[in-house]
Write a protein that holds these residues in place. Sequence first.
Motif, mmCIF file in Angstrom:
data_model
loop_
_atom_site.group_PDB
_atom_site.id
_atom_site.type_symbol
_atom_site.label_atom_id
_atom_site.label_comp_id
_atom_site.label_asym_id
_atom_site.label_seq_id
_atom_site.Cartn_x
_atom_site.Cartn_y
_atom_site.Cartn_z
ATOM 1 N N GLU A 475 0.812 -1.215 0.000
ATOM 2 C CA GLU A 475 0.000 0.000 0.000
ATOM 3 C C GLU A 475 0.848 1.269 0.000
ATOM 4 O O GLU A 475 0.310 2.370 -0.160
ATOM 5 C CB GLU A 475 -0.942 0.008 1.206
ATOM 6 C CG GLU A 475 -0.241 0.082 2.551
ATOM 7 C CD GLU A 475 -1.227 0.119 3.709
ATOM 8 O OE1 GLU A 475 -2.422 0.397 3.474
ATOM 9 O OE2 GLU A 475 -0.814 -0.144 4.856
ATOM 10 N N SER A 535 -1.501 -1.538 10.670
ATOM 11 C CA SER A 535 -2.470 -1.337 11.751
ATOM 12 C C SER A 535 -3.883 -1.228 11.178
ATOM 13 O O SER A 535 -4.078 -0.747 10.060
ATOM 14 C CB SER A 535 -2.136 -0.064 12.526
ATOM 15 O OG SER A 535 -3.146 0.215 13.487
ATOM 16 N N THR A 536 -4.857 -1.678 11.967
ATOM 17 C CA THR A 536 -6.259 -1.518 11.583
ATOM 18 C C THR A 536 -6.930 -0.376 12.341
ATOM 19 O O THR A 536 -8.103 -0.096 12.114
ATOM 20 C CB THR A 536 -7.031 -2.816 11.848
ATOM 21 O OG1 THR A 536 -6.913 -3.168 13.243
ATOM 22 C CG2 THR A 536 -6.484 -3.959 10.987
ATOM 23 N N ARG A 541 -4.356 4.389 10.528
ATOM 24 C CA ARG A 541 -4.629 4.289 9.093
ATOM 25 C C ARG A 541 -4.591 5.671 8.437
ATOM 26 O O ARG A 541 -4.216 5.809 7.276
ATOM 27 C CB ARG A 541 -6.001 3.642 8.854
ATOM 28 C CG ARG A 541 -6.127 2.204 9.303
ATOM 29 C CD ARG A 541 -5.165 1.286 8.611
ATOM 30 N NE ARG A 541 -5.234 1.388 7.163
ATOM 31 C CZ ARG A 541 -4.256 1.038 6.341
ATOM 32 N NH1 ARG A 541 -3.116 0.592 6.821
ATOM 33 N NH2 ARG A 541 -4.404 1.143 5.038
ATOM 34 N N SER A 542 -4.981 6.693 9.192
ATOM 35 C CA SER A 542 -4.960 8.047 8.628
ATOM 36 C C SER A 542 -3.539 8.492 8.302
ATOM 37 O O SER A 542 -3.323 9.282 7.384
ATOM 38 C CB SER A 542 -5.611 9.048 9.588
ATOM 39 O OG SER A 542 -4.765 9.345 10.690
ATOM 40 N N VAL A 544 -1.169 6.595 7.074
ATOM 41 C CA VAL A 544 -0.893 6.023 5.762
ATOM 42 C C VAL A 544 -1.594 6.832 4.676
ATOM 43 O O VAL A 544 -1.014 7.161 3.636
ATOM 44 C CB VAL A 544 -1.329 4.549 5.719
ATOM 45 C CG1 VAL A 544 -1.188 3.978 4.308
ATOM 46 C CG2 VAL A 544 -0.527 3.726 6.722
#
Length: 582
Positions: A475, A535-536, A541-542, A544
């Motif tokens: 990603e 991480s979930t 996530r923000s 990334v």
Amino acid sequence: MTFRAPMRDLAFALSAAGHDALLETAFPDLDAATLQAVLEAAAAFAEDVLAPLNQSGDRVGARFDDGRVVLPPGFADAYRRFAAGGWTGLSADLEFGGQGLPKALEVAVMEMVHAANMSFGLCPTLSLGAIEALSRHGTKRQQRLVLPKLVSGDWTGTMNLTEPQAGTDLAALTTKAEPDGEGGYRLTGQKIFISWGDHDAADNICHLVLARLPDAPPGVKGLSLFLATKYLVNDDGSLGPTNALRPGGIEHKLGIHASPTCVMLFEGAKAELVGEPNQGVAHMFVMMNAARLQVGTQGVGVAERAFQRALAYAQERRQGRAVWSAEPSAVIYDHPDVRRTLLLTKARIEAARGICLTTAICADRARLAGSAAERAAARAREELLTPIAKAWSTDAGVLAASAGLQVHGGMGYIEETGAAQHYRDARIAPIYEGTNGVQALDLVGRKLPMANGGVMAELCDEMLLCAEQLIEIPELRSVAARLASAVAALDQASEWMLQNAGAPAQAAATPYLQLAGDVIGGWVLARQALAAAGSTEAWLRSKVALARLYASQILTQAPGQVISLTEGWAELAETPADALAA
């Protein structure tokens, strides 16, 4: 809206910038619990004491009353509470009453202070610089009697450089220092734009002043640094009579209304020499560079405050249908252009925060690394990053404040919402402590040529290694490619700047600094994305998402920026001013 100190973001940014490794080697006794406690206490002070004074201080402003400066209601008490909390001495040496904690932690704390109340934050900012200057160059008397009072916050510091005829041209300074026959000096002259030059919050004010001795050579080589206090300091540390210096008035400014910007008159004021004669500029630059990093941090702070206000408004204000909402009247955050504006603003804030914290960590390593070679390398990188941290971060502050006002629409132009104040306050930061144009000239004229460009080249190599790590994470592969391309553009631009010193490099200096900040900011976000990958948790996530957005929207512009800085300078030389006149 209520200000919330960005503690979680700050702790994460510190870790991603290498703070954990610094603590392991240089501060082994500073555990995670203590670090968290310091951040929590600073956050509470910023939120509960400083933030509520921000708008009232802007409305009332500091005032000049019968020859003295009076702060807006609440500011003097807030400063005394700040001093009592030990915040001024956070990173100061234990020898002078400080706590000996990392400079990077101090920068994190001061970001919260600036975000809560930028006008207030200017006062300790100047004291922190004075502490560094006197720690390095002060006499034994100054370090015994004055320095501990600055560290405790009982007294505050100022920086007196420019004069009406001089601007940034220090060679034009005319303030005189005459020997008084008793081992001291008498200062005569006028200084302008002196932040917190007078106020009613502390027991004494310590002015660091550039002035000329009678036999001094002309230009900047003839300037010496002096310490002149508002109240004279007796040999036992007690305060004596008022010195022959005073504020001649305060400026009426676009923003930072609660911060008194004074004209200071020295009328035969008693003073002491700091450091060596005719070495004043070098000595003052210890204070100046400390202030430049703090001003960069101001840019981050005001950007964070403006962003929080705009985000809260975007989550409450309903207007029209939006593609990401099924409701007939959607919150404006669900309109793609508003969301793009806010996310890009947040990405720039995170990038600027990381640049400033990385610079501070370099300053810590320059003092505390295990070998002389490591300390020298850290010092060189700190010097390289300082003008970028100051200029790029303060520009980011203005962009964020402007974007925040835009998100508010017409309501942002109304003073009651508070959005306009952030823009007015932010606008000074690219100007003072050396305009951002001066920072760019410093970068290309002094910092980039270090080791024949080797300091920047080493940083570029490190950023490329980060790009190689990103390739391993699916990603983040697009970030890897764009970061590598941007680093290559920065490397190309650096080579051109080194080969075209003089007018071409000076004309391209500001675009070069912008490019360097953009690329280093992308590296900062890439390191954060690496730490968050897999991480979930939505908040991680923000990180990334921000790195990916920044890479696609900002890093992709780097090759075009190289063209603009290598080809655009010739037109400047060919266009005289009279060709532009109406």
